[in-house]
Design an enzyme around this catalytic site. Structure first.
Site, PDB file in Angstrom:
ATOM      1  N   SER A  24     -22.234  37.209  28.261  1.00 36.52           N
ATOM      2  CA  SER A  24     -23.007  36.036  27.842  1.00 36.52           C
ATOM      3  C   SER A  24     -24.325  35.928  28.603  1.00 36.52           C
ATOM      4  O   SER A  24     -24.474  36.445  29.704  1.00 36.52           O
ATOM      5  CB  SER A  24     -22.216  34.752  28.090  1.00 36.52           C
ATOM      6  OG  SER A  24     -20.981  34.785  27.436  1.00 36.52           O
TER       7      SER A  24
HETATM    8  N1  SAH Z   1     -16.788  36.764  30.029  1.00 27.77           N
HETATM    9  C1  SAH Z   1     -17.315  38.069  29.683  1.00 27.77           C
HETATM   10  C2  SAH Z   1     -17.924  38.133  28.300  1.00 27.77           C
HETATM   11  C3  SAH Z   1     -16.895  38.142  27.313  1.00 27.77           C
HETATM   12  S1  SAH Z   1     -17.247  38.556  25.647  1.00 27.77           S
HETATM   13  C4  SAH Z   1     -18.288  38.567  30.703  1.00 27.77           C
HETATM   14  O1  SAH Z   1     -18.610  37.856  31.653  1.00 27.77           O
HETATM   15  O2  SAH Z   1     -18.712  39.718  30.575  1.00 27.77           O
HETATM   16  C5  SAH Z   1     -15.653  38.042  25.042  1.00 27.77           C
HETATM   17  C6  SAH Z   1     -14.531  38.928  25.458  1.00 27.77           C
HETATM   18  O3  SAH Z   1     -13.329  38.326  24.946  1.00 27.77           O
HETATM   19  C7  SAH Z   1     -14.581  40.330  24.871  1.00 27.77           C
HETATM   20  O4  SAH Z   1     -14.514  41.268  25.890  1.00 27.77           O
HETATM   21  C8  SAH Z   1     -13.358  40.382  23.960  1.00 27.77           C
HETATM   22  O5  SAH Z   1     -12.766  41.667  23.889  1.00 27.77           O
HETATM   23  C9  SAH Z   1     -12.441  39.365  24.619  1.00 27.77           C
HETATM   24  N2  SAH Z   1     -11.383  38.817  23.771  1.00 27.77           N
HETATM   25  C10 SAH Z   1     -11.431  38.505  22.470  1.00 27.77           C
HETATM   26  N3  SAH Z   1     -10.251  38.013  22.041  1.00 27.77           N
HETATM   27  C11 SAH Z   1      -9.422  38.010  23.135  1.00 27.77           C
HETATM   28  C12 SAH Z   1      -8.059  37.622  23.341  1.00 27.77           C
HETATM   29  N4  SAH Z   1      -7.282  37.161  22.343  1.00 27.77           N
HETATM   30  N5  SAH Z   1      -7.542  37.741  24.575  1.00 27.77           N
HETATM   31  C13 SAH Z   1      -8.296  38.223  25.610  1.00 27.77           C
HETATM   32  N6  SAH Z   1      -9.583  38.630  25.465  1.00 27.77           N
HETATM   33  C14 SAH Z   1     -10.151  38.513  24.234  1.00 27.77           C
END
Ligand code: SAH
Length: 247
Positions: free
Chosen positions: A96
């Protein structure tokens, strides 16, 4: 398609390996990181912000100032890492925008004695910010390669109070909780009830509610008593989708 994916994956793995070299990079990107903090400080105080006139708490800005975002992204350029924009981290996911990381952290009111849950580890950057502010961070990622790289990056950078788990975060992580705060970094049409169950009374859950790849409402759920919550939407945001495991 597969080839492109593998290339991205190779970049992500390479990034993890560079992090292992650690210390020599300590003096990199200092100017850019300081400028990023000033940008988000100014934006947080502006009319477009969903925070009050006091803006972001100083301790959140301090955590942003201390955390080396360039070590969490595949492309380690200082200008890319510290621009106030999202950055692709491979496998269709993004880290993000720094302002969004700071905003979600502030809205969750993370305190020093909290155990915090993050759903959507991605690069591990948000977890690293939380690790500086809370006692312990438990973070869940559904994509194996991202979970692996984030685990390695966080370990190499000595974030010893973060545990990364591979899996679907919908059901939370009861053995790690209950949690003082929960941050979900992927968009879903509703707040998963198991996450609310695992939130302490007085705790806050912050997540984008709405369809993935469209505009969502950044939502705060506050647990005011056992089984009782208040919910409010504070900003329009755009996050990648929350996916569910197939089994
Ligand atoms: N917080 C992260 C950015 C995350 S982007 C950072 O600081 O880099 C959102 C993330 O959520 C992605 O990596 C995606 O694979 C994950 N995601 C999506 N659905 C999910 C689920 N059901 N359980 C765990 N992770 C999930």
């Amino acid at each position: 398609m597969m080839k492109a994916l593998l290339q991205v994956l190779a970049m992500v793995v390479a990034a993890g390996e560079t992090a292992a070299q650690g210390a020599p990079q300590d003096d990199q990107c200092v100017r850019e990181r300081a400028a990023m903090v000033e940008t988000i400080r100014a934006y947080a105080r502006s009319a477009g912000s969903s925070l009050g006139p006091q803006g972001l708490p100083e301790r959140v800005l301090e955590a942003m100032a201390q955390t080396k975002r360039h070590l969490f992204i595949p492309e380690r350029s200082c200008s890319i890492a510290y621009a106030d924009s999202p950055v692709p981290i491979g496998l269709g996911q993004t880290i993000s925008q720094p302002y969004m990381v700071a905003l979600m952290t502030a809205l969750a009111e993370v305190a020093a004695d909290h155990v915090v849950l993050e759903v959507g580890t991605g690069s591990g950057y948000q977890a690293a910010i939380l690790a500086r502010l809370a006692r312990k961070v438990c973070t869940i990622e559904i994509i194996p390669q991202l979970a692996e790289t984030a685990t390695k990056t966080l370990r190499d950078l000595a974030y010893d109070n973060v545990s990364v788990r591979l899996g679907d975060g919908y059901d939370g992580w009861p053995e790690c909780g209950p949690f003082g705060a929960i941050i979900v970094t992927a968009a879903l049409g509703h707040v998963p009830p198991p996450l609310v169950d695992q939130l302490n009374v007085g705790g806050r859950l912050v997540m984008p509610v709405g369809a993935g790849f469209s505009t969502q409402q950044l939502t705060i759920v506050e647990k005011i008593a056992p089984g009782k919550t208040t919910t409010r939407a504070v900003a329009l945001v755009r996050f990648v989708p929350f996916t569910r495991s197939q089994n």
